[in-house]
Motif scaffolding. Structure first.
Motif, short mmCIF file in Angstrom:
data_model
loop_
_atom_site.label_atom_id
_atom_site.label_comp_id
_atom_site.label_asym_id
_atom_site.label_seq_id
_atom_site.Cartn_x
_atom_site.Cartn_y
_atom_site.Cartn_z
N GLU A 54 50.16 21.23 -1.45
CA GLU A 54 51.51 20.92 -1.91
C GLU A 54 51.71 19.40 -1.87
OE1 GLU A 54 54.02 23.23 -2.61
OE2 GLU A 54 52.62 24.91 -2.40
N GLU A 55 52.59 18.90 -2.71
CA GLU A 55 52.84 17.46 -2.80
C GLU A 55 53.30 16.87 -1.47
OE1 GLU A 55 52.73 13.77 -4.30
OE2 GLU A 55 52.12 15.56 -5.43
N ASP A 56 54.16 17.58 -0.74
CA ASP A 56 54.65 17.04 0.53
C ASP A 56 53.53 16.95 1.57
OD1 ASP A 56 54.69 19.88 0.62
OD2 ASP A 56 56.08 19.86 2.30
N ILE A 57 52.57 17.87 1.52
CA ILE A 57 51.44 17.80 2.44
C ILE A 57 50.55 16.62 2.08
CG2 ILE A 57 49.35 19.00 3.21
CD1 ILE A 57 50.93 21.62 2.91
N LYS A 58 50.31 16.42 0.79
CA LYS A 58 49.50 15.27 0.37
C LYS A 58 50.18 13.97 0.81
CE LYS A 58 47.38 12.84 -3.45
NZ LYS A 58 47.33 12.61 -4.86
N THR A 59 51.50 13.91 0.69
CA THR A 59 52.24 12.72 1.12
C THR A 59 52.03 12.48 2.61
OG1 THR A 59 53.88 13.04 -0.63
CG2 THR A 59 54.53 11.68 1.26
N GLN A 60 52.09 13.54 3.39
CA GLN A 60 51.87 13.41 4.84
C GLN A 60 50.46 12.88 5.13
OE1 GLN A 60 52.64 17.27 6.50
NE2 GLN A 60 54.84 17.12 6.20
N PHE A 61 49.46 13.44 4.42
CA PHE A 61 48.08 12.98 4.60
C PHE A 61 47.94 11.51 4.24
CE2 PHE A 61 46.12 17.45 3.64
CZ PHE A 61 46.51 17.91 4.88
N THR A 62 48.53 11.13 3.13
CA THR A 62 48.43 9.75 2.66
C THR A 62 49.10 8.79 3.64
OG1 THR A 62 48.41 10.53 0.37
CG2 THR A 62 48.95 8.21 0.72
N GLU A 63 50.27 9.15 4.14
CA GLU A 63 50.97 8.30 5.10
C GLU A 63 50.18 8.17 6.40
OE1 GLU A 63 54.86 10.07 5.40
OE2 GLU A 63 55.51 9.22 3.48
N ALA A 64 49.57 9.27 6.83
CA ALA A 64 48.75 9.22 8.05
C ALA A 64 47.54 8.33 7.84
CB ALA A 64 48.32 10.62 8.46
N ALA A 65 46.92 8.42 6.67
CA ALA A 65 45.77 7.57 6.36
C ALA A 65 46.16 6.10 6.42
CB ALA A 65 45.21 7.93 4.98
N GLU A 66 47.32 5.77 5.88
CA GLU A 66 47.80 4.39 5.88
C GLU A 66 48.00 3.86 7.30
OE1 GLU A 66 51.25 4.50 3.39
OE2 GLU A 66 50.07 4.70 1.55
N VAL A 67 48.44 4.73 8.20
CA VAL A 67 48.63 4.32 9.59
C VAL A 67 47.33 3.77 10.17
CG1 VAL A 67 49.08 5.19 11.94
CG2 VAL A 67 50.58 5.86 10.04
N PHE A 68 46.21 4.40 9.79
CA PHE A 68 44.91 3.99 10.31
C PHE A 68 44.18 3.02 9.38
CE2 PHE A 68 45.67 8.11 12.37
CZ PHE A 68 45.54 7.72 13.69
N GLY A 69 44.86 2.57 8.34
CA GLY A 69 44.25 1.62 7.42
C GLY A 69 43.11 2.21 6.61
N MET A 70 43.21 3.50 6.31
CA MET A 70 42.16 4.19 5.56
C MET A 70 42.70 4.66 4.22
SD MET A 70 40.68 6.82 8.39
CE MET A 70 40.05 6.34 9.96
N ASN A 71 41.78 4.86 3.27
CA ASN A 71 42.21 5.54 2.06
C ASN A 71 42.22 7.04 2.35
OD1 ASN A 71 39.62 6.72 1.50
ND2 ASN A 71 38.97 4.79 0.58
N LEU A 72 42.77 7.80 1.44
CA LEU A 72 42.95 9.23 1.68
C LEU A 72 41.62 9.95 1.89
CD1 LEU A 72 44.82 11.64 1.97
CD2 LEU A 72 44.85 11.85 -0.52
#
Length: 91
Positions: free
Chosen positions: A12-30
């Protein structure tokens, strides 16, 4: 270089958004974040698998050992512990 394989999955789009935001926290791409998260779960599963691999005989031996009363400590171990305690306190 080894051939890289592809894994696709839909979320789902909201789950992808959560994954993407978490990746950004660690300075990683998705992709890097998802691989790292999956590898952590693999390591966790392997530890879990190893932790529960006692057969019935080994489990019974382990539990029997826990039920036995403690043996008195040999004098040499007692003296070594006393020397160690004296060194630690003396510092």
């Amino acid at each position: 270089m080894a051939k890289q394989n592809r894994i696709d999955f839909r979320v789902e789009e909201d789950i992808k958004t959560q994954f993407t935001e978490a990746a950004e926290v660690f300075g990683m791409n998705l992709s890097t974040f998802m691989i790292a998260a999956a590898q952590e779960q693999v390591a966790r599963a392997q530890r879990h698998k190893q932790a529960v691999m006692l057969n019935d005989r080994d489990r019974d031996l382990f539990l029997a050992a826990l039920d036995r009363p403690a043996r008195p400590m040999p004098e040499s171990i007692r003296k070594a512990k006393a020397r160690h305690a004296a060194l630690v306190v003396g510092d």
